[in-house]
Structure formats: structure tokens, C-alpha cells
Design a protein around this motif. Structure first.
Motif, PDB file in Angstrom:
ATOM      1  N   MET A   1       0.849  -1.193   0.000  1.00  0.00           N
ATOM      2  CA  MET A   1       0.000   0.000   0.000  1.00  0.00           C
ATOM      3  C   MET A   1       0.882   1.239   0.000  1.00  0.00           C
ATOM      4  O   MET A   1       1.906   1.287   0.688  1.00  0.00           O
ATOM      5  N   GLY A   2       0.478   2.232  -0.778  1.00  0.00           N
ATOM      6  CA  GLY A   2       1.218   3.485  -0.833  1.00  0.00           C
ATOM      7  C   GLY A   2       0.270   4.663  -0.863  1.00  0.00           C
ATOM      8  O   GLY A   2      -0.839   4.567  -1.396  1.00  0.00           O
ATOM      9  N   PHE A   3       0.703   5.792  -0.293  1.00  0.00           N
ATOM     10  CA  PHE A   3      -0.159   6.973  -0.289  1.00  0.00           C
ATOM     11  C   PHE A   3       0.683   8.239  -0.160  1.00  0.00           C
ATOM     12  O   PHE A   3       1.828   8.216   0.316  1.00  0.00           O
ATOM     13  N   TYR A   4       0.094   9.345  -0.629  1.00  0.00           N
ATOM     14  CA  TYR A   4       0.730  10.666  -0.571  1.00  0.00           C
ATOM     15  C   TYR A   4      -0.320  11.680  -0.139  1.00  0.00           C
ATOM     16  O   TYR A   4      -1.465  11.641  -0.598  1.00  0.00           O
ATOM     17  N   ASN A   5       0.079  12.583   0.759  1.00  0.00           N
ATOM     18  CA  ASN A   5      -0.817  13.636   1.247  1.00  0.00           C
ATOM     19  C   ASN A   5      -0.091  14.974   1.218  1.00  0.00           C
ATOM     20  O   ASN A   5       1.099  15.045   1.514  1.00  0.00           O
ATOM     21  N   VAL A   6      -0.823  16.023   0.874  1.00  0.00           N
ATOM     22  CA  VAL A   6      -0.281  17.378   0.968  1.00  0.00           C
ATOM     23  C   VAL A   6      -1.346  18.275   1.585  1.00  0.00           C
ATOM     24  O   VAL A   6      -2.535  18.165   1.262  1.00  0.00           O
TER      25      VAL A   6
END
Length: 466
Positions: free
Chosen positions: A381-386
Motif C-alpha cells: 500500500m502506498g499513499f501521498y498527502n499534501v
């Protein structure tokens, strides 16, 4: 296991305690509070007790109480200007209108007794009746679809919203002449209950590096809805009737061998990690980095019913683009990737852990806010938040300082079955707008509204998303 070696080898590397007049060697100047924050910081013990009002589409809307007991030390202590607190004891009880429950007590002691060590301990119990399961890995990425009114002769609607999906499944389905009608309302749900205890030890080295290890014991109970009586609507007349739930997806995948863990069990862990941490103020950072790698081992030798290995890596960055002219604006970013191998119970794909504590997998307030909690799960699982965190103002009330921040944000995430499948397409996206109310610097109250192709969701919780 090399992380355990570094941890044990470093425990005895710094034996000299600093004098009260000197800055401890393990504290970096980058952690020093600015003059305004330092002037507002309280001395000694103080309490931030508040009622909890939470909202989550899966858990429901709830109320509870959270008491944070802080000890900040005195201004004469060398670490006073550099740490958020010396001790934090948190006690919480929370319950929702969907019968979700959470109780915990925790203790956190950064730089314990003016040393480079940090101690953490948790004890808690949680229960949820509506956890989601849409398959494992890439199967969970399939867009929602339904048959109108759950009628076999109805039209199949694809790429639906979650509310339309739920509405269609609120009707029971007729399986043919002479066969019992069944409900599919709980086809993608299961009940989950866990009791857990955890202890963690963390050491700061050369001001910016942290090595840590922890142990955790958990008892997990899974409840499936197969054959349970429920109330569903007639597809023709919309009158309500009592029918049984059909076989759930969880049971089907368990029976076919796609997953294990459908009956719950004990999962006991050992963890170790290393991090590069230059964040200036951990509860609400303005600047700095957190670069982390950790490993988790669930092991039968320590009483676990399952044995597996997890890698977790993440990078967090906090940046003030205009510190001289607009210091109240902070750009916060996080990117993370986790990979799990071995004899993994399906419910543990959802349970992630970092040096800052545990959080849920892809979907929900911790990762992909426009999708429901744990909507997606898998071996990788991978994720990016800004986030753009703009402190709009502050006010005083009840001898406390409150800061208000406006926070627009954007999230992307994906799950995969194999590392070779990772690519730049196929991601799930969400965006939204939030408010943060920061109480006496260290207590953060979060309110987020998020939207995706599948849902429009509102959250109330404690602490920043990251």
C-alpha cells in the motif's frame, strides 16, 4: 533484526548526564520554540479535558471524553524551551451511534528524566460493527457497482457512489421461486473487536536520529454477518421485512483460500525502526523532516497465531515557504509505502504503525480522506498527502491559548499485490478542506470535509492527519 542491534548497541553510548545549566547534547537547536510560543507555554502540570465529538461514515457519529494531563517542567529546565511536554497521560472513552466503542489510556515521556530516551505505553480496547471488506489487494480497487433495487432483472449501475451502493443493498433480493429472500446489506462488512497493550522505547542520537523498538500484544475477534437476521426493504413495495443476511464476501474469500484470519486470533508483534527527525515541534510542526523506516515481526514464538513480516517507510516534510513575510503558512507533505509478507491475517493489512503511533490503512481520516475507512487493503500500500496549513488567528479562553488554521488538502493512494505492479497510474484521489483548532500548543482538534468520486465525507478527530 539489524535495527534491534543498533538500538541495543546505542543504549549505553551516552552515559553522561548534562548539568542543569547546559543544553543536553541530544537536543538540536532546531527544536527550540520561537519566542511567542515559548512565552505561551505553561509550566508544571495542567489538564486539557474536553468532550469528544467524532464523525466517520464507517464508525458513525459519537460522543466521549478525552483527558490530556501534561507536565511541562519548569522554565529553569534546559529542555523546557525545546520539548512539547515532559509527560503526557491521556485517558479516553468514546462511543458512536453505530455501536463503535474505543477506550484507552496512554503515557508518553519524551526525553525521560532529562535523558535521550523516550518511553511510550498504551492499553486499550476497541470495537466496531461495520468494518469494510471489499477484497484483498487490487481486487479492492474495483469501483462500486450495484443492481437497481437488488432485483435480478434490474440494470447494473457501475462507478457508483457509496450512498447509491448502500441504498440499492438496503433492498432484499429474491433468489427464485421457493427460495428464501436474503439481504446483502452486510455483504462487505464484518465486526471487529481488539484488546491491545504496547510498550515502546526510543532513543535520540546525535540530535536528529532516533532508534526505537516496541512490543505489542493483541487479541482480535471477528464477527461475520452470514445468516444473521436483519431488516430489509421489498424491491417492489419498499415495505420492510425480516430476512437473513446472505454469505458475506469475507466468508467467500476465506472459504476459497484468498485470505486467512476470518476467525480472528492473537497477533503479537516485535517492532524496530530508525528515523531522521528534524521537526521543530512534534504535535504541530512548522518546519523539518521525518524520514523513517521500520519493520514489524509477528511471531508464533511470542504467542502469536500468525507469523509475518512488514516493512514500512515514510517521509514527512513541513515547510514555511515565506518565513519572513508569511510565517503562518506551512506546507505539509507525507509519502509512505508498506509491504507485508507471510502468514498475514486479512485484518492486519489495515493496521499500520510508525514512530508516531498506529493508524489505519488506505481510506479514512488517516490516509485517503475521500474514501471510507479501510476501503482498500493489500500486501503493498502506498499513499501521498499534501496540506496547506494557514494559521488564521488565535484567541484566549479559560486561561488557554487557541489557534485556528484553515487546511486545504489533497490525497492519493493505491494498493498492489506485488512490487512489480507499482506504476504511476490507477491511483485513487481525494481532496478537501479542513479546520484545525490547536489548544495550548499540544492538543489539536481536527475537522475535515473530503470528497472523491465515491463519497463526500466529514471527520472530527484529535490530532493532525500527519
Amino acid at each position: 533484526m539489524f535495527c534491534f542491534f543498533f538500538l541495543s548497541a546505542s543504549l549505553f553510548s551516552e552515559t553522561n548526564q548534562p548539568s542543569k545549566q547546559e543544553l543536553p547534547s541530544w537536543l538540536g537547536e532546531f527544536k527550540k520554540l520561537d519566542e511567542k510560543e515559548l512565552a505561551q507555554k505553561k509550566e508544571g502540570w495542567y489538564l486539557t479535558g474536553l468532550p469528544l465529538f467524532g464523525s466517520d461514515a464507517v464508525s458513525g457519529s459519537g460522543v466521549g471524553v478525552l483527558a490530556n494531563i501534561f507536565y511541562n517542567g519548569t522554565r529553569g529546565t534546559p529542555s523546557f524551551s525545546y520539548t512539547p511536554y515532559e509527560h503526557l497521560i491521556s485517558v479516553s472513552a468514546y462511543q458512536t451511534d453505530r455501536s463503535s466503542k474505543s477506550y484507552f489510556v496512554s503515557w508518553d515521556a519524551p526525553y525521560f528524566l532529562d535523558s535521550p530516551f523516550r518511553l511510550k505505553a498504551y492499553l486499550g480496547h476497541e470495537k466496531s460493527l461495520h468494518n469494510l471488506y471489499f477484497g484483498k489487494g487490487t481486487e479492492s480497487l474495483t469501483p462500486l457497482s450495484y443492481i437497481e433495487r437488488n432485483d435480478a432483472g434490474g440494470q447494473r449501475m457501475r462507478n457508483s457512489t457509496f450512498s447509491d451502493f448502500e441504498d440499492a443493498n438496503s433492498f432484499y433480493t429474491n433468489r427464485g421461486l421457493g427460495k428464501e429472500a436474503v439481504s446483502t446489506q452486510r455483504f462487505n462488512e464484518y465486526g471487529f473487536e481488539a484488546t491491545y497493550a504496547q510498550f515502546a522505547l526510543d532513543k535520540t542520537i546525535q540530535k536528529v536520529f532516533r532508534v526505537w523498538g516496541s512490543a505489542e500484544l493483541t487479541n482480535n475477534i471477528i464477527r461475520r454477518y452470514d445468516g444473521k437476521w436483519t431488516e430489509a426493504k421489498d424491491p417492489l413495495f419498499e415495505t420492510k421485512a425480516k430476512v437473513r443476511e446472505d454469505e458475506t464476501l469475507l466468508t467467500k474469500d476465506s472459504r476459497s483460500g484468498k485470505i486467512i484470519g476470518a476467525n480472528g486470533g492473537y497477533v503479537n508483534y516485535l517492532r524496530a525502526g530508525i528515523a531522521f527527525d528534524t521537526r521543530d515541534f512534534e504535535p504541530d510542526p512548522d518546519r523539518g523532516w521525518l524520514v523513517e523506516y521500520n519493520v514489524t515481526r509477528a511471531e508464533r514464538a511470542i504467542g502469536s497465531d500468525y507469523s509475518y513480516f512488514r516493512h514500512f517507510a515514510q517521509v514527512k516534510n513541513y515547510w514555511q515557504p515565506f518565513p519572513k513575510y508569511f510565517e503562518e503558512l506551512v506546507i505539509a507533505q507525507r509519502v509512505a509505502l508498506t509491504k507485508t509478507d507471510g502468514n498475514v491475517p486479512f485484518f492486519d493489512y489495515r493496521y499500520l504503525f510508525s514512530i508516531d503511533g498506529p493508524f489505519s490503512g488506505v481510506g479514512g481520516q488517516n490516509t485517503l480522506r475521500g474514501y471510507r475507512t479501510e476501503r482498500f487493503l493489500g500486501p503493498i500500500m502506498g499513499f501521498y498527502n499534501v496540506e496547506l496549513r494557514w494559521r488564521m488567528g488565535s484567541f484566549e479562553l479559560w486561561d488557554s491559548i487557541f489557534q485556528i488554521s484553515l487546511v486545504p488538502f489533497y490525497d492519493i493512494a493505491n494498493v498492489w499485490d506485488k512490487m512489480s505492479e507499482i506504476k504511476t497510474t490507477g491511483y485513487k484521489h481525494s481532496r478537501g478542506l479542513g479546520l484545525r483548532l490547536v489548544w495550548d500548543q499540544s492538543t489539536v482538534i481536527l475537522m475535515d470535509w473530503a470528497r472523491s468520486r465515491e463519497d463526500s465525507l466529514f471527520y472530527i478527530d484529535m490530532g493532525h492527519t500527519f
